[in-house]
Write a protein that holds these residues in place. Structure first.
Motif, short mmCIF file in Angstrom:
data_model
loop_
_atom_site.label_atom_id
_atom_site.label_comp_id
_atom_site.label_asym_id
_atom_site.label_seq_id
_atom_site.Cartn_x
_atom_site.Cartn_y
_atom_site.Cartn_z
N PHE A 173 2.63 -0.06 91.63
CA PHE A 173 4.12 0.33 92.16
C PHE A 173 4.91 -0.10 90.73
CE2 PHE A 173 1.64 -0.83 96.13
CZ PHE A 173 1.79 0.56 96.43
N ARG A 174 4.40 -0.70 89.88
CA ARG A 174 5.36 -1.39 88.81
C ARG A 174 4.53 -1.66 87.73
NH1 ARG A 174 6.68 -7.32 91.36
NH2 ARG A 174 4.82 -7.71 92.57
N SER A 279 11.27 -2.48 105.57
CA SER A 279 10.31 -2.43 104.47
C SER A 279 11.17 -2.63 103.15
CB SER A 279 9.86 -1.15 104.38
OG SER A 279 10.61 -0.02 104.07
N ILE A 281 14.21 -2.15 101.79
CA ILE A 281 14.81 -1.19 100.86
C ILE A 281 16.31 -1.63 100.46
CG2 ILE A 281 15.71 1.37 100.94
CD1 ILE A 281 13.54 1.70 103.16
N TYR A 330 10.57 -6.23 94.25
CA TYR A 330 10.30 -5.83 93.02
C TYR A 330 11.46 -5.98 91.99
CZ TYR A 330 6.13 -3.51 95.00
OH TYR A 330 5.01 -3.20 95.76
N VAL A 368 9.64 0.08 87.38
CA VAL A 368 9.55 0.11 88.75
C VAL A 368 9.67 1.35 89.64
CG1 VAL A 368 9.98 -1.11 90.99
CG2 VAL A 368 10.81 -1.75 88.61
N MET A 369 8.56 1.87 90.36
CA MET A 369 8.81 2.97 91.26
C MET A 369 9.80 2.65 92.27
SD MET A 369 7.06 5.33 89.79
CE MET A 369 6.97 6.83 90.90
N PRO A 370 10.52 3.83 92.62
CA PRO A 370 11.53 3.52 93.62
C PRO A 370 10.94 4.19 94.71
CG PRO A 370 12.01 5.73 92.39
CD PRO A 370 10.60 5.23 91.86
N MET A 371 11.66 3.64 96.16
CA MET A 371 11.21 4.21 97.39
C MET A 371 11.93 5.39 97.80
SD MET A 371 11.16 0.75 99.31
CE MET A 371 9.73 1.44 100.66
N PHE A 372 11.33 6.27 98.45
CA PHE A 372 11.78 7.48 98.69
C PHE A 372 12.70 7.42 100.14
CE2 PHE A 372 11.65 11.50 101.43
CZ PHE A 372 12.48 11.92 100.23
N VAL A 373 13.88 7.36 100.17
CA VAL A 373 14.79 7.20 101.34
C VAL A 373 15.50 8.53 101.59
CG1 VAL A 373 14.60 4.83 101.29
CG2 VAL A 373 16.63 6.04 100.30
N GLN A 374 15.96 8.50 102.99
CA GLN A 374 17.01 9.62 103.28
C GLN A 374 18.26 8.93 103.05
OE1 GLN A 374 14.57 10.44 106.52
NE2 GLN A 374 13.65 12.40 105.61
N MET B 343 8.66 1.97 109.83
CA MET B 343 9.95 1.79 108.78
C MET B 343 10.14 3.05 108.05
SD MET B 343 7.62 -1.04 106.72
CE MET B 343 7.56 -2.25 107.89
N GLY B 345 11.44 5.03 104.75
CA GLY B 345 11.56 5.01 103.43
C GLY B 345 10.08 4.65 102.88
N LYS B 346 9.72 5.27 101.74
CA LYS B 346 8.34 5.20 101.29
C LYS B 346 8.36 4.76 100.00
CE LYS B 346 4.87 8.88 100.83
NZ LYS B 346 4.42 9.15 102.26
N GLN B 347 7.38 3.57 99.66
CA GLN B 347 7.38 3.22 98.24
C GLN B 347 6.49 4.18 97.36
OE1 GLN B 347 8.37 0.26 96.66
NE2 GLN B 347 7.67 1.43 94.92
N LEU B 348 7.12 4.63 96.61
CA LEU B 348 6.47 5.58 95.59
C LEU B 348 5.55 4.84 94.58
CD1 LEU B 348 9.55 7.92 94.76
CD2 LEU B 348 7.66 8.42 96.45
N MET B 350 2.72 4.64 90.97
CA MET B 350 3.01 5.46 89.87
C MET B 350 1.35 5.75 89.31
SD MET B 350 3.60 2.35 87.15
CE MET B 350 5.14 1.88 87.72
#
Lengths: 375, 388
Positions: A173-174, A279, A281, A330, A368-374, B343, B345-348, B350
């Protein structure tokens, strides 16, 4: 064996090697510490088979000898003694300890049964300044994976190239990459994977060291050896192929925001309180300077049905407006190890990796990989 | 301002969906629930079957005795879910104040929509028409100033009805109805009220709140309010679900590993699809097992990373199932899976190409299923279920 030493020295030595004592093991003797005379010094060793630590302390040796003693029992006893002279004498397998009006006897296991601690004579050999190594370890070690599903990721990729040392860690993830200089160059280029746990312990040992550290890597690369003043540490290496991380570092950005580390860190920690339920965010919104308003970054989080928060900090922005969400942990992890006053956050899209670099130095990069959110 | 609330209720929902899909079922006594020689109860009965005394909840075998010529079908939950989704979508076009109740009912607050859709009555007609056109289903709609009266009104006008209670006439409307029409009054309460000499809602409305509280506790006060058409509950979208679960009871108790695993996989795929459609990740997977002797156990596992992937949920559930079955070898009657600690949101990631491949796979399957239905594609693990 018969000798005496000072309680403070013995206690300190036991705390140094104690880090390598096995906790859960199928080999009981690895829960012991090896006590041996070594010329006119006292040598303490411990190993959990992944790493071994040995240290030497001053003692007045009257008769040579060696024994292994349960580490925890011995350490707790020595720690509870007043600072005074401690006499050690061995009768068969019983170690007798005396200090002033206190004494104890502890049964040990024969020193010959103790796992041999590898000696490394030749291989890659170099030295490095203590603070350079400490800073390098601190900036990457937290990014290593803690679960064992991909063993190579629990290690730190360590590359020697001439007089350059590059440390890299990634957990999927990072990614953290730190470059520093060696005091003596190595010939050619070579890379090993050192368990992150070992380097964390090494970093602790470095805390009160001043002299350069000698690093030796045994060929073929199965062990790494670190020599400090009066301390030696040997670590097994992780075998396998580390991901080719250089291709994971974005080469360009759409938005670059330079912010104050302390302000950014405070705002992220504040949002982390609200992000705990969701989680972790935190959402960053970056707004470039307009005619009358300076550039800014907002950091916000919301907890479903509980509440939300938002913080705003100044930012010097290059590029377009942007938004991106990260796991708060992170961000706090990386902001906590940067000593420069400012960092640059470089982003491209809300779902592509974000890059954090300290401003003013070019020896560290964190992805750092981001989190996908709406949104 | 006078509120205008619609209660929309699809008529004989499961059966009507079946009839809409197979024209040879139209106008016939149809029972959804399963074959009459198997155990189970009637889930839904067509109005033709209801004429024979068959209703939801009675054992299938009794339904068969009441009407041997009825057509018994197993039913397909995925189809009902799909029809339900489309039903809710239609209504969402008319008002954002929509509260789904189960699969086949919803409340809609039409207060203030007169300017757009005209009078609530006309709105209800439009909704009925779209449901008939697009789903080939009929709905009954009750319109009133509060939820409880709207619900009773829709019940009274079934099937394919429309019943509006004018503002201010709610109490008059309720007064002559038997108390059993009031939501919350079951057989026991009805019996108790009859002993007190009360059979109509009007009589109930006249009782003092104190005496109702004495007889029925706190729910007595609610009865009093409802009987007097006092109900200020808002039409609210459902609260965020805390968990999602699916379970299935087998027609025959079984210990067949490949069948149990296939069923488990099917349930997990359903949960995964639901998580992804809601944009959520689950951190906890719970397995529910009911053995033939009705002993019921549940076992839970916390995932290291929250996930919405079929494979991750299935792996966790399978681990729980294997552990439970190795511990106790008993015939299984019911199998269920629940995902919770949801929850957004999803941690992407790499590096993890395998994770990403599985994500792509899930997404591709989701797209096919959205277009052609859940059962249009199945994974190899669920193959033993084919034809069941």
């Amino acid at each position: 064996m018969k000798l005496f030493c000072l309680q403070e020295n013995l206690a300190k030595g036991l705390s140094i090697v104690g880090r390598a004592v096995a906790t859960r093991t199928t080999l009981p003797i690895t829960q012991n510490v090896l006590i041996a005379t070594d010329e006119s010094r006292l040598k303490l060793s411990a190993t959990n088979l992944e790493m071994a630590i040995t240290c030497w302390l001053g003692a007045k040796v009257e008769k040579d000898g060696a024994i292994t003693i349960p580490a925890r029992l011995l350490t707790e006893f020595i720690n509870s003694l007043p600072p005074d002279r401690v006499d050690l004498s061995l009768t068969q397998r019983t170690l007798e300890l005396k200090s002033g009006r206190f004494e104890a006897r502890i049964n040990g296991i024969d020193a010959l049964d103790f796992p041999p601690i590898p000696q490394i004579a030749n291989g890659i050999n170099t030295t490095i300044e203590v603070n350079a190594l400490r800073e390098g370890i601190s900036q990457v070690v937290f990014a290593a994976a803690t679960e064992e599903s991909r063993p190579v990721l629990t290690g730190i990729h360590t590359e020697f190239d001439g007089d350059r040392l590059t440390l890299a860690a990634a957990d999927g993830f990072r990614l953290a990459v730190h470059k520093t200089n060696l005091l003596s160059p190595v010939s050619g280029k070579s890379a090993i994977i050192i368990p992150a746990r070992t380097l964390t312990e090494l970093s602790r040992l470095l805390a009160d060291q001043e002299e350069p550290v000698t690093i030796t890597v045994k060929q073929p690369k199965s062990q790494a050896f670190f020599r400090l003043k009066n301390i030696e540490m040997v670590s097994q290496l992780i075998q396998g192929t580390f991901p080719n991380y250089s291709q994971l570092i974005p080469q360009s950005y759409a938005t670059r925001a330079v912010v104050d580390v302390a302000q950014f860190s405070r705002a992220v920690k504040m949002s982390a309180i609200f992000a705990r339920d969701g989680s972790g965010i935190v959402r960053l919104v970056i707004t470039p300077r307009a005619e009358l308003t300076p550039g800014k970054m907002t950091i916000s989080a919301r907890a479903e049905e509980i509440g939300d928060n938002i913080g705003e900090i100044d930012a010097l922005i290059d590029g377009e407006a942007a938004k991106i969400a990260f796991n708060a942990k992170y961000l706090t992890d990386v902001l906590g190890v940067i000593h420069q006053p400012q960092v640059a956050l470089e982003i491209t899209t809300p779902s592509s990796p974000g890059v954090i670099r300290p401003v003013g130095v070019d020896n560290y990069v964190h992805v750092v990989m981001p989190m996908f959110v709406q949104w | 301002m006078n509120r205008r609330i619609l209660h929309i209720d699809l008529d004989a929902f499961f059966v009507s969906v079946e009839q809409a899909l197979a024209s040879n079922l139209k106008g016939k006594p149809v029972v959804v629930g399963g074959r009459p020689d198997r155990r189970g109860v009637v889930a839904s009965a067509s109005y033709e079957a209801r004429n024979f005394g068959i209703k939801a909840g009675i054992p299938l075998i009794r339904a068969y005795r009441l009407c041997p010529q009825a057509i018994f079908i197993q039913g397909n939950f995925a189809q009902y879910q799909e029809a339900s989704n489309r039903f809710m979508e239609i209504m969402a076009n008319f008002s954002p104040h929509l509260e789904p109740v189960g699969l086949d009912e919803a409340y809609l607050d039409a207060t203030g929509t007169e300017g757009i859709f005209g009078h609530a009555h006309e709105l209800a007609l439009k909704i009925k028409e779209r449901i008939k056109d697009e789903l080939k289903l009929t709905a009954s709609i009750g319109i009133a100033g509060c939820k409880v009266v709207a619900k009773i009104a829709s019940d009274l006008c079934k099937p394919d009805g429309l019943c509006e209670v004018a503002p201010g006439e709610e109490r008059l409307f309720l007064a002559p109805l038997p108390v059993s029409q009031l939501p919350g009054i079951g057989k026991k309460t009805e019996q108790r009220l009859r002993e007190l000499g009360i059979t109509t809602i009007g009589q109930l409305a006249k009782m003092s709140p104190d005496s109702l509280k004495k007889y029925f506790g706190a729910s007595g006060l609610i009865l009093h309010r409802y009987a007097n058409a006092i109900d200020d509950r808002k039409v609210e979208p459902p609260a965020e679900a805390k968990s999602i679960s699916r379970e299935t009871t087998f027609t025959e108790d079984t210990l067949d590993q490949s069948f149990l695993q296939a069923t488990l996989r099917y349930l997990c795929e359903w949960l995964g699809a639901e998580l992804r459609s809601q944009g959520k990740q689950a951190k906890v997977v719970t397995l529910k097992l009911r053995y033939a002797d009705f002993e019921t156990i549940s076992r839970r596992l916390t995932l290291t990373e929250a996930s919405d992937r079929d494979e991750v949920i299935f792996t966790a559930a399978l681990q729980l199932l294997s552990r439970a079955l190795s511990w106790k070898q008993k015939l299984v009657r019911l199998l269920g899976v629940e995902v919770s600690n949801l929850m957004k949101g999803k941690q992407l990631s790499m590096l993890d190409s395998e994770t990403q491949r599985l994500e792509h796979l899930d997404r591709a399957i989701d797209r096919i299923r959205r277009k052609y239905g859940f059962t249009s594609i199945q994974t190899g693990r669920t193959l033993p279920l084919k034809g069941v």
